[in-house]
Design an enzyme around this catalytic site. Structure first.
Site, mmCIF file in Angstrom:
data_model
loop_
_atom_site.group_PDB
_atom_site.id
_atom_site.type_symbol
_atom_site.label_atom_id
_atom_site.label_comp_id
_atom_site.label_asym_id
_atom_site.label_seq_id
_atom_site.Cartn_x
_atom_site.Cartn_y
_atom_site.Cartn_z
ATOM 1 N N ARG A 220 42.838 -93.601 41.636
ATOM 2 C CA ARG A 220 41.803 -94.211 42.458
ATOM 3 C C ARG A 220 41.583 -95.640 41.974
ATOM 4 O O ARG A 220 41.660 -95.932 40.788
ATOM 5 C CB ARG A 220 40.490 -93.414 42.374
ATOM 6 C CG ARG A 220 40.554 -92.065 43.091
ATOM 7 C CD ARG A 220 40.616 -92.252 44.604
ATOM 8 N NE ARG A 220 40.742 -90.983 45.324
ATOM 9 C CZ ARG A 220 41.885 -90.465 45.721
ATOM 10 N NH1 ARG A 220 43.025 -91.091 45.430
ATOM 11 N NH2 ARG A 220 41.924 -89.329 46.390
ATOM 12 N N GLU A 249 39.513 -100.933 49.929
ATOM 13 C CA GLU A 249 40.749 -100.860 50.703
ATOM 14 C C GLU A 249 40.440 -101.037 52.184
ATOM 15 O O GLU A 249 39.473 -100.453 52.685
ATOM 16 C CB GLU A 249 41.434 -99.505 50.462
ATOM 17 C CG GLU A 249 41.905 -99.342 49.024
ATOM 18 C CD GLU A 249 42.653 -98.024 48.792
ATOM 19 O OE1 GLU A 249 42.829 -97.246 49.763
ATOM 20 O OE2 GLU A 249 43.068 -97.784 47.647
ATOM 21 N N HIS A 268 48.362 -98.057 49.340
ATOM 22 C CA HIS A 268 47.968 -96.657 49.199
ATOM 23 C C HIS A 268 48.980 -95.719 49.879
ATOM 24 O O HIS A 268 48.633 -94.913 50.747
ATOM 25 C CB HIS A 268 46.568 -96.411 49.767
ATOM 26 C CG HIS A 268 45.871 -95.242 49.139
ATOM 27 N ND1 HIS A 268 44.513 -95.199 48.957
ATOM 28 C CD2 HIS A 268 46.349 -94.068 48.648
ATOM 29 C CE1 HIS A 268 44.170 -94.042 48.390
ATOM 30 N NE2 HIS A 268 45.283 -93.338 48.203
ATOM 31 N N VAL A 269 50.226 -95.848 49.452
ATOM 32 C CA VAL A 269 51.313 -95.092 50.078
ATOM 33 C C VAL A 269 52.089 -94.239 49.080
ATOM 34 O O VAL A 269 53.128 -93.676 49.435
ATOM 35 C CB VAL A 269 52.298 -96.044 50.798
ATOM 36 C CG1 VAL A 269 51.624 -96.730 51.966
ATOM 37 C CG2 VAL A 269 52.887 -97.079 49.828
ATOM 38 N N ALA A 271 51.824 -91.291 47.834
ATOM 39 C CA ALA A 271 52.095 -89.888 48.144
ATOM 40 C C ALA A 271 51.294 -89.449 49.360
ATOM 41 O O ALA A 271 50.064 -89.442 49.324
ATOM 42 C CB ALA A 271 51.768 -88.998 46.944
#
Length: 296
Positions: A220, A249, A268-269, A271
């Protein structure tokens, strides 16, 4: 019987259809169209609107849509209820791929060899030192990624609150965190966000990094004090930071992180769960916590 799917940052129509196909006799209500809140017995949540779960008098359990559960922590209506999370095989595999992409690229000098190719320069950059990967957090995701690192020959250590692991040496407390960071060539942050882990990477912990170390944050954004990180990178206290998550974000255009050459930013890719696997896990959790069994 009803499952409420309350996810505010994406369209979950496909996921709801997959859950419905597996549970044809169960009503699936998708936010914002929760028209029969009294029927909701199970809820799938991600960044859900404040107060919405208090409308469900018959709620028996909830699950986070992903591995993170910090968005459930401040919901008083959920106190005493099972609070679960969805960690699919695909999510674990993609997280391992993301972390290993940067570990291997750096440790095997991909950028250096690419530069040498354009310079028509023949020079071996390898050495016999085996890199150490330190994990800040070693839960379901962290343990899986750490195992994959071990499979590829990396040394591993980990900081945990108190748990031990059969395959990875674990340290605890502030002194333990210092030991992990000081001996790590790569520091991977993969732990839940709690009040006590907010800004766990701050000016103090950054001062413990090796000058050639790399920080990889895939947990995070609030785990890292971004201003302290910018300062540390500008002072070359560590070599590089790979950041997939941020305190705000999308990352604001005015963030100084954008202007640093020794930062890798991804949106933020790291997973994303496979929808079919996610639907199957939601169904399993629903059956277990509403019916008391694991039939699918």
């Amino acid at each position: 019987m009803c499952i409420a799917v309350i996810v505010v940052d994406r369209d979950c129509t496909g996921l709801c259809q997959m859950i419905q196909s597996k549970l044809p006799d169960v009503l699936i209500q998708q936010w914002p169209h929760i028209t029969q809140p009294e029927l909701v017995e199970f809820a799938v949540l991600w960044q859900h609107p404040e107060g919405i779960t208090a409308q469900f008098p018959n709620l028996k359990a909830v699950t986070s849509l992903g591995a993170g559960t910090n968005h459930l922590d401040h919901d008083k209506a959920l106190e005493g209820l099972p609070q679960l999370r969805v960690v699919t095989d695909s999510l674990k595999q993609l997280m391992a791929q993301y972390v290993l992409l940067y570990l291997l690229s750096d440790s095997r000098h991909q950028l250096g060899y690419n530069t040498q190719q354009h310079q028509k320069k023949w020079h071996v950059l390898e050495n016999e030192v085996i890199p150490t990967v330190g994990f800040v957090g070693l839960g379901a995701l962290g343990g899986f990624v750490a195992d994959r690192c071990s499979d590829l020959g990396f040394k591993t250590v980990a900081w945990t609150v108190q748990s031990e692991h059969p395959n990875h040496t674990c340290y605890h407390g502030k002194s333990g965190l210092k030991k992990v960071i000081e001996q790590s060539d790569y520091v991977v942050v993969l732990l839940p966000l709690k009040p006590e882990t907010r800004h766990i990477i701050d000016a103090t912990t950054l001062s413990w990094f090796k000058q050639e170390a790399v920080l990889i944050n895939v947990a995070r954004g609030a785990h890292v004090d971004e201003l302290a990180l910018c300062s540390a990178l500008q002072k070359n206290q560590l070599k590089h930071a790979v950041l997939d998550v941020f305190e705000t974000e999308p990352l604001p255009k005015e963030s100084p992180l954008w202007g640093l050459d020794n930062v890798t930013i991804t949106p933020h890719v790291s997973a994303l769960s496979d929808a079919h696997q996610t639907a199957s896990m939601v169904v399993d959790l629903f059956n277990q916590y509403v019916f008391g069994n694991t039939k699918t």
